[in-house]
Design an enzyme around this catalytic site. Structure first.
Site, short mmCIF file in Angstrom:
data_model
loop_
_atom_site.label_atom_id
_atom_site.label_comp_id
_atom_site.label_asym_id
_atom_site.label_seq_id
_atom_site.Cartn_x
_atom_site.Cartn_y
_atom_site.Cartn_z
CG ASP A 207 -1.96 1.11 1.13
OD1 ASP A 207 -1.73 2.07 0.35
OD2 ASP A 207 -2.99 1.04 1.82
CG HIS A 212 -0.33 5.66 4.64
ND1 HIS A 212 -1.25 5.98 5.61
CD2 HIS A 212 -1.05 5.20 3.58
CE1 HIS A 212 -2.48 5.72 5.17
NE2 HIS A 212 -2.38 5.25 3.94
CB ILE A 227 -2.09 9.21 9.27
CG1 ILE A 227 -2.71 8.98 7.88
CG2 ILE A 227 -2.26 10.66 9.70
CD1 ILE A 227 -4.23 9.19 7.84
N GLY A 230 -4.93 2.61 7.83
CA GLY A 230 -6.02 2.05 8.65
C GLY A 230 -5.88 0.53 8.78
C1 LIG Z 1 -8.40 3.68 1.06
C2 LIG Z 1 -8.11 5.13 0.84
C3 LIG Z 1 -6.71 5.59 1.21
C4 LIG Z 1 -6.54 5.80 2.66
C5 LIG Z 1 -6.00 4.83 3.41
C6 LIG Z 1 -5.92 4.96 4.87
O1 LIG Z 1 -5.50 4.06 5.51
S1 LIG Z 1 -6.45 6.43 5.65
C7 LIG Z 1 -6.16 6.08 7.39
C8 LIG Z 1 -7.26 5.33 8.03
N1 LIG Z 1 -8.51 6.06 8.09
C9 LIG Z 1 -8.67 7.12 8.91
O2 LIG Z 1 -7.77 7.55 9.59
C10 LIG Z 1 -10.05 7.72 8.96
C11 LIG Z 1 -10.47 7.92 10.38
N2 LIG Z 1 -11.82 8.42 10.46
C12 LIG Z 1 -12.11 9.73 10.35
O3 LIG Z 1 -11.24 10.58 10.26
C13 LIG Z 1 -13.56 10.12 10.39
O4 LIG Z 1 -14.32 9.09 10.96
C14 LIG Z 1 -14.14 10.41 8.96
C15 LIG Z 1 -13.39 11.64 8.37
C16 LIG Z 1 -13.98 9.20 8.05
C17 LIG Z 1 -15.62 10.74 9.10
O5 LIG Z 1 -15.78 11.72 10.06
P1 LIG Z 1 -16.87 12.86 9.89
O6 LIG Z 1 -16.87 13.65 11.14
O7 LIG Z 1 -16.66 13.56 8.58
O8 LIG Z 1 -18.19 11.96 9.76
P2 LIG Z 1 -19.55 12.10 10.56
O9 LIG Z 1 -19.42 11.51 11.92
O10 LIG Z 1 -20.07 13.51 10.45
O11 LIG Z 1 -20.48 11.13 9.70
C18 LIG Z 1 -20.90 11.44 8.38
C19 LIG Z 1 -21.54 10.21 7.79
O12 LIG Z 1 -20.52 9.28 7.43
C20 LIG Z 1 -20.66 8.06 8.16
N3 LIG Z 1 -19.32 7.69 8.61
C21 LIG Z 1 -18.59 8.32 9.55
N4 LIG Z 1 -17.41 7.72 9.69
C22 LIG Z 1 -17.40 6.67 8.82
C23 LIG Z 1 -16.45 5.68 8.54
N5 LIG Z 1 -15.27 5.63 9.16
N6 LIG Z 1 -16.77 4.77 7.61
C24 LIG Z 1 -17.97 4.79 7.01
N7 LIG Z 1 -18.91 5.73 7.25
C25 LIG Z 1 -18.62 6.67 8.14
C26 LIG Z 1 -21.58 8.36 9.33
O13 LIG Z 1 -22.31 7.21 9.70
C27 LIG Z 1 -22.44 9.46 8.78
O14 LIG Z 1 -23.53 8.94 8.04
P3 LIG Z 1 -25.02 9.00 8.66
O15 LIG Z 1 -24.94 8.26 9.97
O16 LIG Z 1 -25.27 10.47 8.82
O17 LIG Z 1 -25.88 8.33 7.64
#
Ligand SMILES: CCC/C=C/C(=O)SCCNC(=O)CCNC(=O)[C@H](O)C(C)(C)COP(=O)([O-])OP(=O)([O-])OC[C@H]1O[C@@H](n2cnc3c(N)ncnc32)[C@H](O)[C@@H]1OP(=O)([O-])[O-]
Length: 308
Positions: A207, A212, A227, A230
């Site tokens: 990846d 990252h 970061i 995930g």
């Molecule tokens: C693969 C790509 C490349 C990256 C690789 C990595 O490893 S990156 C490193 C690893 N990854 C990270 O580090 C990411 C870590 N996560 C984050 O930073 C935050 O959770 C976010 C930015 C994904 C969303 O935050 P926010 O405040 O913008 O969201 P909110 O709470 O306002 O909800 C809005 C809507 O979205 C829904 N929903 C929410 N979260 C998720 C989710 N995880 N999953 C699915 N759905 C999610 C929630 O249910 C709601 O829908 P509802 O209920 O209204 O119908």
């Protein structure tokens, strides 16, 4: 915000994803295990050494169940154009991962992946895209595992009528809904540290997203520094569960679900808390230094270790 005039759900749903191939060797499985922290505390720990070394030869090493997630890497739309969906790949975050395992992983294999769209949801400020990858062993044609990868596309929502936001799922949504963390003391707790170089090691498993590894790319994406992947955090948490509740047997794991709640910086300490509900382990991982929960989900087991 996306432009609703360019969105065409029919074209997107009709899109055929190319089939992909994935080949791995014992070296890949061992490198992955090191990438998710196996043997980092104790290079002689028999529960973990088996993922990287076997006295009778590398063909006998065991493979962590989260290794499955690597099979889906080629299915992700990183920079790939999907008809009718506009997004900035630099703002993509991994939202969730669901993995079903149908047979124990051999120490090496040649796989054939069938890829399909499993979901697309307009959340206004973001779009949520779900891609399903079914991995078959090339020689036997047997289905080995399934990955469902949820990608959170910041800034790509708003492509449909706000009074009826678009939502499509090809599977029962309760399979991967967020988990409720029990309000009682956890059954088990496992503390582990990630190395400052953890993401640099983990990326060697395939990846190579610069989010990252590249400080400038991380800044554009809104982070003070690169970061952790995930899937690396998920690998740490599931390894903790296997160690704490499966007596170190990776083949006890039947399926895995994780939702990424917050980013992890390499070098932070991960505390995985686990609760048993029948054959389901509910878990959450917290970064100790910031006291923030970064991942939660469940792991379904084939059975319980007799010592529990
Ligand atoms: C693969 C790509 C490349 C990256 C690789 C990595 O490893 S990156 C490193 C690893 N990854 C990270 O580090 C990411 C870590 N996560 C984050 O930073 C935050 O959770 C976010 C930015 C994904 C969303 O935050 P926010 O405040 O913008 O969201 P909110 O709470 O306002 O909800 C809005 C809507 O979205 C829904 N929903 C929410 N979260 C998720 C989710 N995880 N999953 C699915 N759905 C999610 C929630 O249910 C709601 O829908 P509802 O209920 O209204 O119908």
């Amino acid at each position: 915000m996306a432009d609703s005039s360019s969105f065409d759900s029919d074209r997107l749903l009709a899109h055929k994803f190319p089939e992909t191939e994935y080949t791995y060797t014992e070296r890949d499985a061992a490198l992955y295990a090191l990438g998710v922290g196996a043997c980092a505390r104790d290079a002689t720990d028999a529960d973990e050494l088996k993922y990287v070394y076997h006295e009778n030869g590398q063909q006998f090493i065991q493979v962590l169940p989260t290794f499955a997630a690597l099979f889906s890497l080629g299915s992700l739309p990183n920079g790939v154009h999907l008809p009718g969906l506009e997004y900035d790949p630099r703002l993509m975050l991994h939202g969730q991962q669901f993995i079903e395992i149908y047979k124990p992983f051999p120490s090496n294999a040649r796989l054939h992946n069938k890829v399909s769209l499993a979901g697309l949801h307009d959340k206004g400020k973001a779009a949520i895209l779900e891609i399903e990858t079914r991995s078959y062993e090339k020689e036997s044609g047997e289905l080995l595992c399934m990955n469902r990868t949820t990608v959170y596309l910041r800034g790509a929502g708003g492509f449909s009528d706000p009074s009826q936001p678009y939502s499509y799922s090809s599977y029962p949504t309760n399979q991967v809904s967020g988990v409720k963390i029990p309000k009682v003391q956890p059954f088990a707790v496992f503390e582990d540290f990630t190395q400052p170089s953890q993401a640099l090691l983990y990326r060697l498993s395939g990846d190579y997203n610069p989010l990252h590894s590249d400080p400038m790319v991380a800044k554009v994406a809104g982070f003070s520094r690169p970061i952790l992947h995930g899937l690396c955090t998920l690998g740490f948490a599931v390894r903790a569960i296997i160690k704490s509740l499966c007596r170190g047997d990776p083949n006890m794991v039947k399926s895995i679900f994780g939702r990424f709640l917050l980013h992890v910086f390499p070098g932070e300490t991960l505390v995985t808390e686990m609760w048993l509900e029948g054959l389901r382990v509910i878990y959450q991982a917290t970064v100790k230094e910031r006291n923030r929960t970064v991942l939660s989900g469940y792991v379904d087991l084939h059975g319980l270790a007799s010592s529990l």
